[in-house]
Design an enzyme around this catalytic site. Structure first.
Site, PDB file in Angstrom:
ATOM      1  N   THR A  44      49.907  42.267  34.109  1.00 45.58           N
ATOM      2  CA  THR A  44      49.892  41.549  32.840  1.00 45.58           C
ATOM      3  C   THR A  44      51.150  40.697  32.675  1.00 45.58           C
ATOM      4  O   THR A  44      51.083  39.516  32.332  1.00 45.58           O
ATOM      5  CB  THR A  44      49.799  42.533  31.662  1.00 45.58           C
ATOM      6  OG1 THR A  44      48.642  43.347  31.821  1.00 45.58           O
ATOM      7  CG2 THR A  44      49.723  41.798  30.333  1.00 45.58           C
ATOM      8  N   TYR A 107      37.693  42.419  27.281  1.00 44.14           N
ATOM      9  CA  TYR A 107      36.691  41.572  26.630  1.00 44.14           C
ATOM     10  C   TYR A 107      35.285  42.172  26.661  1.00 44.14           C
ATOM     11  O   TYR A 107      34.582  42.163  25.651  1.00 44.14           O
ATOM     12  CB  TYR A 107      36.649  40.150  27.224  1.00 44.14           C
ATOM     13  CG  TYR A 107      35.760  39.221  26.430  1.00 44.14           C
ATOM     14  CD1 TYR A 107      36.210  38.672  25.233  1.00 44.14           C
ATOM     15  CD2 TYR A 107      34.472  38.925  26.849  1.00 44.14           C
ATOM     16  CE1 TYR A 107      35.388  37.845  24.476  1.00 44.14           C
ATOM     17  CE2 TYR A 107      33.647  38.105  26.098  1.00 44.14           C
ATOM     18  CZ  TYR A 107      34.107  37.563  24.909  1.00 44.14           C
ATOM     19  OH  TYR A 107      33.300  36.759  24.171  1.00 44.14           O
ATOM     20  N   TYR A 133      44.975  51.872  34.653  1.00 47.53           N
ATOM     21  CA  TYR A 133      45.867  51.244  33.672  1.00 47.53           C
ATOM     22  C   TYR A 133      45.130  51.126  32.346  1.00 47.53           C
ATOM     23  O   TYR A 133      44.161  50.374  32.243  1.00 47.53           O
ATOM     24  CB  TYR A 133      46.297  49.873  34.204  1.00 47.53           C
ATOM     25  CG  TYR A 133      47.175  49.034  33.314  1.00 47.53           C
ATOM     26  CD1 TYR A 133      47.859  49.545  32.223  1.00 47.53           C
ATOM     27  CD2 TYR A 133      47.346  47.676  33.607  1.00 47.53           C
ATOM     28  CE1 TYR A 133      48.666  48.755  31.426  1.00 47.53           C
ATOM     29  CE2 TYR A 133      48.162  46.872  32.830  1.00 47.53           C
ATOM     30  CZ  TYR A 133      48.817  47.416  31.740  1.00 47.53           C
ATOM     31  OH  TYR A 133      49.618  46.631  30.956  1.00 47.53           O
ATOM     32  N   ARG A 138      45.989  45.611  24.377  1.00 43.11           N
ATOM     33  CA  ARG A 138      45.854  44.329  25.060  1.00 43.11           C
ATOM     34  C   ARG A 138      44.399  44.017  25.425  1.00 43.11           C
ATOM     35  O   ARG A 138      43.994  42.862  25.427  1.00 43.11           O
ATOM     36  CB  ARG A 138      46.697  44.357  26.337  1.00 43.11           C
ATOM     37  CG  ARG A 138      46.850  43.025  27.040  1.00 43.11           C
ATOM     38  CD  ARG A 138      48.032  42.257  26.500  1.00 43.11           C
ATOM     39  NE  ARG A 138      48.132  40.935  27.103  1.00 43.11           N
ATOM     40  CZ  ARG A 138      49.254  40.230  27.166  1.00 43.11           C
ATOM     41  NH1 ARG A 138      50.383  40.708  26.688  1.00 43.11           N
ATOM     42  NH2 ARG A 138      49.272  39.029  27.704  1.00 43.11           N
ATOM     43  N   LYS A 161      48.705  54.517  34.536  1.00 47.44           N
ATOM     44  CA  LYS A 161      49.702  53.901  33.663  1.00 47.44           C
ATOM     45  C   LYS A 161      49.155  53.977  32.245  1.00 47.44           C
ATOM     46  O   LYS A 161      48.202  53.291  31.892  1.00 47.44           O
ATOM     47  CB  LYS A 161      49.954  52.451  34.068  1.00 47.44           C
ATOM     48  CG  LYS A 161      50.887  51.699  33.116  1.00 47.44           C
ATOM     49  CD  LYS A 161      51.007  50.231  33.494  1.00 47.44           C
ATOM     50  CE  LYS A 161      51.863  49.470  32.489  1.00 47.44           C
ATOM     51  NZ  LYS A 161      51.963  48.027  32.812  1.00 47.44           N
ATOM     52  N   ILE A 203      56.225  51.937  34.373  1.00 49.88           N
ATOM     53  CA  ILE A 203      55.967  50.547  34.781  1.00 49.88           C
ATOM     54  C   ILE A 203      56.469  49.678  33.636  1.00 49.88           C
ATOM     55  O   ILE A 203      55.863  49.637  32.568  1.00 49.88           O
ATOM     56  CB  ILE A 203      54.485  50.319  35.109  1.00 49.88           C
ATOM     57  CG1 ILE A 203      54.085  51.198  36.314  1.00 49.88           C
ATOM     58  CG2 ILE A 203      54.221  48.846  35.418  1.00 49.88           C
ATOM     59  CD1 ILE A 203      52.642  51.087  36.726  1.00 49.88           C
TER      60      ILE A 203
END
Length: 297
Positions: A44, A107, A133, A138, A161, A203
């Protein structure tokens, strides 16, 4: 193998948006010199959503070749289409990445069963260590701990993560899955506490600008030195917070530019940091003892 402070590396760009290979080279050497434990490329923070697939693979190859085994390289290879994620993960393996970081599909808003099948398909298709992740703030999709527990049964899914910032949830993950996969933080502000509870690293966005400090923070927390880890984390808190004053990686790219480590390039629809926030980010750098116009390379 993959633990400690793992920088979510920015992708340096020229003012016109072209990739800046020289600055990428310099940043890698900067991180290795400062003790960063691993490099996450084209995640990202690396603007994976705005580089082309060809550029994505070019960046990964540059990073893998230059690092040359000195620290692990984790390739961002997620996507909102399962077959695209399979393709990028296969490319990362061919390039020589040590592991892949796979974000939940954004999305589409899949169900928990859809998430399970997405990650199961990638795990079965590509024999490379894989890190799940979850970053619902987000992606607008949240992978529940129960789904992670199901996926922890795959031999090549080695970690997650967790970027929720929810320590109670992170503790549950550690209790539920840590005998099979490692739990990594993806939230700098709470990373020290997650590691103290049994997490294996972070991370990190903050590590872009404070790599030595984040390496030390993770090492202290992993050693169980809670008082020292918390004291250092308190000193870094201005960065943990202000580097998200606008959408990541807008603020951290500005911070690196102020430190003289990258140029001003960023790609639409992301835009340069609004001028009203410049002093706030610069003050956060100063509060952590980070001077501007530092040079590398």
């Amino acid at each position: 193998m993959i633990s400690g402070s793992l920088v979510a590396l920015v992708t340096p760009m020229l003012p016109n948006g072209e990739l800046d290979w020289q600055r990428l080279h310099d940043l890698i050497e900067f991180h290795i010199e400062k003790g960063t434990d691993g490099i996450v490329a084209v995640g990202t923070t690396g603007e994976s959503a705005t580089v082309t697939i060809e550029e994505h693979c070019q960046i990964l190859k540059r990073v893998v070749d230059q690092v040359n085994g000195r620290v692990p390289v984790i390739a961002g290879s997620g996507g909102n289409a399962t077959q695209e994620a399979v393709h990028l993960t296969a490319e990362a393996k061919a390039i020589g990445a040590d592991a892949c970081l796979l974000v939940t599909p954004y999305y589409n808003k899949p169900t928990q069963e859809g998430l399970y099948r997405h990650f199961a398909t990638i795990a079965e298709a590509v024999a490379i260590p894989q890190i799940l992740y979850n970053v619902p703030g987000r992606t607008s999709v949240d992978m529940l701990n129960s789904t992670v527990d199901r996926l922890a049964g795959f031999d090549n899914i080695i970690a997650i993560k967790d970027a929720t910032g929810d320590l109670a949830r992170g503790k549950e993950l550690i209790e539920m899955c840590s005998n099979r996969i490692d739990i990594l933080s993806g939230d700098d502000a709470t990373a020290a506490e997650l590691i103290l509870m049994g997490g294996k690293g972070d991370i990190s966005v903050t590590a872009n600008v404070a790599p030595a400090e984040m390496h030390k923070l993770c090492a202290l927390a992993m050693a169980g030195k809670a008082e020292e880890a918390r004291a250092l984390n308190d000193r870094l808190m201005p960065l943990h917070k202000k580097l998200f004053i606008e959408s990541n990686p807008i603020p951290v790219k500005f911070a690196l530019q102020e430190m003289g480590l990258i140029d001003s390039g960023i790609r639409l629809p992301l835009t340069p940091l609004d001028t009203s926030h410049h002093a706030i980010v610069c003050d956060a750098l100063a509060a952590c003892g980070l001077a501007v116009t530092e040079s590398v390379g």
